[in-house]
Design a protein around this motif. Structure first.
Motif, short mmCIF file in Angstrom:
data_model
loop_
_atom_site.label_atom_id
_atom_site.label_comp_id
_atom_site.label_asym_id
_atom_site.label_seq_id
_atom_site.Cartn_x
_atom_site.Cartn_y
_atom_site.Cartn_z
N GLN A 117 0.83 -1.20 0.00
CA GLN A 117 0.00 0.00 0.00
C GLN A 117 0.87 1.26 0.00
O GLN A 117 0.55 2.25 -0.68
CB GLN A 117 -0.92 0.00 1.22
N LYS A 118 1.97 1.21 0.73
CA LYS A 118 2.89 2.35 0.77
C LYS A 118 3.47 2.63 -0.61
O LYS A 118 3.58 3.80 -1.03
CB LYS A 118 4.01 2.07 1.77
N ALA A 170 -4.38 -0.76 -12.38
CA ALA A 170 -3.82 -2.12 -12.34
C ALA A 170 -3.21 -2.43 -10.98
O ALA A 170 -3.41 -3.51 -10.42
CB ALA A 170 -2.78 -2.28 -13.45
N TYR A 171 -2.46 -1.47 -10.43
CA TYR A 171 -1.84 -1.71 -9.12
C TYR A 171 -2.88 -1.69 -8.00
O TYR A 171 -2.73 -2.41 -7.00
CB TYR A 171 -0.73 -0.70 -8.87
N HIS A 172 -3.92 -0.90 -8.16
CA HIS A 172 -4.99 -0.89 -7.15
C HIS A 172 -5.72 -2.24 -7.14
O HIS A 172 -5.98 -2.81 -6.06
CB HIS A 172 -5.97 0.24 -7.45
N ARG A 173 -6.03 -2.76 -8.32
CA ARG A 173 -6.69 -4.07 -8.39
C ARG A 173 -5.77 -5.17 -7.86
O ARG A 173 -6.22 -6.11 -7.20
CB ARG A 173 -7.09 -4.37 -9.84
N SER A 174 -4.49 -5.04 -8.16
CA SER A 174 -3.54 -6.04 -7.67
C SER A 174 -3.45 -6.01 -6.15
O SER A 174 -3.38 -7.06 -5.50
CB SER A 174 -2.16 -5.79 -8.30
N LEU A 175 -3.46 -4.82 -5.57
CA LEU A 175 -3.43 -4.70 -4.11
C LEU A 175 -4.68 -5.33 -3.50
O LEU A 175 -4.59 -6.05 -2.49
CB LEU A 175 -3.33 -3.23 -3.72
N LEU A 208 -1.28 -7.17 -13.38
CA LEU A 208 -0.08 -6.47 -13.85
C LEU A 208 0.54 -7.11 -15.09
O LEU A 208 1.55 -6.62 -15.59
CB LEU A 208 0.98 -6.43 -12.73
N GLN A 209 -0.07 -8.18 -15.57
CA GLN A 209 0.50 -8.88 -16.71
C GLN A 209 0.63 -7.99 -17.94
O GLN A 209 1.60 -8.06 -18.68
CB GLN A 209 -0.34 -10.12 -17.05
#
Length: 228
Positions: A117-118, A170-175, A208-209
């Motif tokens: 998250q950071k 993409a990074y939000h969904r991955s988190l 992230l793919q």
């Protein structure tokens, strides 16, 4: 014969010197002749986003994977050990240390989620700062420069600033996915097969793919950003 030999030692007829050719370098665009604060800030912020993405992958593929594997192995060891206990009655001396190790693995995964998250917040902050760079450039250079003048190669500043936010979903969904996977791992009664599937999904990072940093932006910056 003497006269013929003498002709070989006479002065040669001077010939015209070949014309030397010096290729003309195409003139660099005005914005590329001298780097400004705009260039330096843009590059630095893009590098900060890359650094956050690299740290993200280290957290997932090193810290997270290590904790999940230890969690799975400990649960498997406990399950195998319990099969050897007469009448399948758990013994506290056998179970308690294993449970402590499992709980410690979950704590490490929770810490990994906080660190992810950071890194996500770092990406957000850098992108916000890029928007400020764009606003400042508009005030000093004008909209035509911001929108049309190549910053280094072909991309103008506006294209960098408007395209880079596409990383965030993409990074939000991955988190979110990593949080879901950790929640599924909390139960000590989870089956081995399901745990392995969770580990595979954790490593895969499907969101992230295509839209992660490495799959698009590293190549773009390598081409479009000088001194990358």
């Amino acid at each position: 014969m003497t006269s013929r030999l003498a002709s070989f030692h006479g002065p040669s007829t001077p010939t015209a010197s070949p014309v030397s050719y010096k290729p003309q370098n195409s003139p660099a665009s005005p914005s590329r002749q001298t780097e400004s604060t705009i260039h330096r800030k843009t590059r630095t912020l893009l590098q900060e986003i890359r650094s956050a993405a690299e740290t993200w992958d280290d957290l997932v593929l090193v810290d997270g994977v290590k904790a999940i594997k230890e969690l799975i192995d400990t649960r498997t060891d406990l399950e195998n050990a319990l099969r050897l206990v007469p009448d399948r009655k758990p013994r506290q001396a056998l179970v308690t240390p294993k449970l402590d190790t499992m709980d410690a693995c979950i704590v490490r995964l929770e810490a990994t989620l906080l660190k992810l998250q950071k890194q996500f917040l770092k990406m957000n902050k850098a992108i916000d700062m890029l928007e400020i760079v764009l606003q400042d450039a508009y005030k000093t250079k004008g909209w035509e420069w911001v929108q049309s003048e190549p910053l280094w190669m072909t991309w103008p500043l506006e294209k960098f600033v408007t395209e880079i936010p596409s990383l965030l979903p993409a990074y939000h969904r991955s988190l979110d996915l990593h949080n879901q996977l950790v929640n599924r791992l909390r139960s000590h009664t989870i089956k081995f097969e399901e745990s392995r599937q969770i580990l595979d999904k954790w490593i895969e990072q499907p969101w992230l793919q295509e839209d992660g940093w490495d799959n698009r932006w590293e190549d773009i910056c390598d081409v479009e950003v000088e001194k990358w």
